[in-house]
Design an enzyme around this catalytic site. Structure first.
Site, mmCIF file in Angstrom:
data_model
loop_
_atom_site.group_PDB
_atom_site.id
_atom_site.type_symbol
_atom_site.label_atom_id
_atom_site.label_comp_id
_atom_site.label_asym_id
_atom_site.label_seq_id
_atom_site.Cartn_x
_atom_site.Cartn_y
_atom_site.Cartn_z
ATOM 1 N N SER B 55 118.229 103.807 34.447
ATOM 2 C CA SER B 55 118.230 102.612 33.602
ATOM 3 C C SER B 55 117.764 101.368 34.337
ATOM 4 O O SER B 55 117.568 100.336 33.718
ATOM 5 C CB SER B 55 119.622 102.380 33.017
ATOM 6 O OG SER B 55 120.539 102.122 34.040
ATOM 7 N N HIS B 95 123.622 97.640 36.937
ATOM 8 C CA HIS B 95 122.804 96.868 36.011
ATOM 9 C C HIS B 95 122.728 95.417 36.446
ATOM 10 O O HIS B 95 123.546 94.947 37.223
ATOM 11 C CB HIS B 95 123.352 96.955 34.587
ATOM 12 C CG HIS B 95 122.933 98.203 33.870
ATOM 13 N ND1 HIS B 95 123.369 98.516 32.618
ATOM 14 C CD2 HIS B 95 122.127 99.217 34.237
ATOM 15 C CE1 HIS B 95 122.846 99.664 32.241
ATOM 16 N NE2 HIS B 95 122.091 100.120 33.212
ATOM 17 N N ASP B 138 124.350 95.484 27.575
ATOM 18 C CA ASP B 138 125.275 96.600 27.801
ATOM 19 C C ASP B 138 126.526 96.570 26.944
ATOM 20 O O ASP B 138 127.456 97.319 27.222
ATOM 21 C CB ASP B 138 125.730 96.577 29.262
ATOM 22 C CG ASP B 138 124.626 96.999 30.190
ATOM 23 O OD1 ASP B 138 123.609 97.464 29.697
ATOM 24 O OD2 ASP B 138 124.814 96.867 31.411
#
Lengths: 158, 194
Positions: B55, B95, B138
């Site tokens: 990701s 992330h 997210d």
């Protein structure tokens, strides 16, 4: 191993700072429905902007990619500091590192209070993150608006 | 097949075998000490992590090794890459920070001090993250939470080493490899003659 360390250290020497220019052309605030709660109102800001930046000096042999992002920052009347990324771009080649972009925000720009009423003007800045093939991640700023830009009153539709 | 080695083993005697076992144990213990020491210095429960998903491509690929720090009184900024673990989710996620809101800590009646320390402010910071390779933020990954808070965050990515961590992914995907490697190392440690 020593070679990897040498490459990682060399990027500190090769580091240089880019130049850029950022202008916000217009901001609109529109009332909309919240994402999670369909019955709740949520103001969304739409920011149009121009970016010209020469990021080629950031590319050297240990630069894997640049992560370029446009950030809005403002401190509300309660003293809560907010930083929101409204646009980003990944630059992978030196040939693409001269940025000329005219457009609007890519990500939803909203305030946790769900309204932009009484929110002080915001500063906008263009920042970058240099990601190396090996070594330490570095951050910097390429451009910034000269003065804070205020949010207009809410309109019911675009 | 192993008769030669077994004979050598018998020749060494009981004390020598014990010594080897002790040596082996001290190697494991010092490894653990280094890991835990790093954890204390960086204030992160796991200062080195392996990227498990795609990701964050093209920045990080599966198997890349990341070095983290988590200074307790430093605020996170947008553009920082965090590693976080939501309670209930079994794997940590790497992330980038998209939004930060430095909410003032609530004054509880128990706390006597008037001043809010910087670590208290940091503990109340609200964060929203997004993977570079994902289209949306997210919030769906937070399992019902509105914001990520400091207590969910394992650390901030500081350094990067490509591919090295693939060994651990390979060991998880093919458990036989893990046992073969561990067994091999163990035998080697026990059979070393010096």
């Amino acid at each position: 191993m020593a070679l990897l360390a040498a490459i990682a250290l060399s990027s500190f020497v090769l580091m240089s700072s880019p130049t850029g220019d950022l202008a916000i052309s217009s901001i609109k605030v529109v009332s909309s429905n919240a994402r999670r709660y369909p019955n709740k109102k949520q103001d969304l800001a739409f920011v149009h902007f121009n970016i010209t930046a020469d990021l080629t000096p950031l590319f050297h042999w240990n630069t894997k990619q640049l992560f370029l992002y446009l950030e809005a920052e403002y401190t509300n009347s309660q003293g809560v500091k907010n930083e929101v990324v409204i646009w980003d771009r990944i630059v992978r080649r030196k040939e693409d590192a001269f940025i000329k972009f005219v457009g609007k925000n890519k990500y939803m720009f909203r305030d946790p209070s769900s309204s932009f009423r009484n929110i002080p003007p915001a500063n906008y800045s263009l920042k970058y993150n240099v990601m190396p093939y090996v070594g330490v991640l570095t951050y910097g700023e390429a451009a910034r608006t000269s003065e804070a830009i205020s949010f207009p009153p809410t309109q019911s539709r675009l | 097949m192993f008769t030669e080695e077994l004979k050598a083993f018998k020749r060494l005697g009981f004390r020598h075998v014990l010594l080897q076992v002790l040596n082996f144990a001290s190697v494991i213990a010092s490894g653990l000490m280094i890991w835990k020491g790093l954890g204390i210095i960086t204030n992160s429960e796991s200062p080195i992590v392996v990227v498990l998903s795609g990701s964050m491509e093209p920045a990080f690929y599966r198997g890349d090794l990341l070095f983290l720090t988590n200074p307790p009184n430093e605020l996170y900024k947008t553009g920082d890459i965090t590693v976080y673990k939501i309670p209930g989710a079994d794997i940590p996620i790497v992330h980038r920070v998209l939004e930060t809101h430095d909410v003032k800590p609530k004054r509880s009646s128990k706390s006597k001090s008037k001043e809010t320390t910087s670590s208290e402010v940091a503990a109340n910071q609200r964060i929203l993250t997004k993977g570079d390779n994902n289209y949306v933020d997210d919030i769906e990954l937070y399992q019902g939470l509105e914001w990520l808070e400091r207590k969910h965050i394992v650390g901030k990515v500081r350094g990067f080493l490509p591919y090295i961590g693939y060994v651990t992914i390979a060991m998880n995907d093919f458990p036989q490899l893990k046992y073969a490697l561990l067994g091999g190392l163990g035998l080697l440690a026990l059979l070393q003659r010096e």
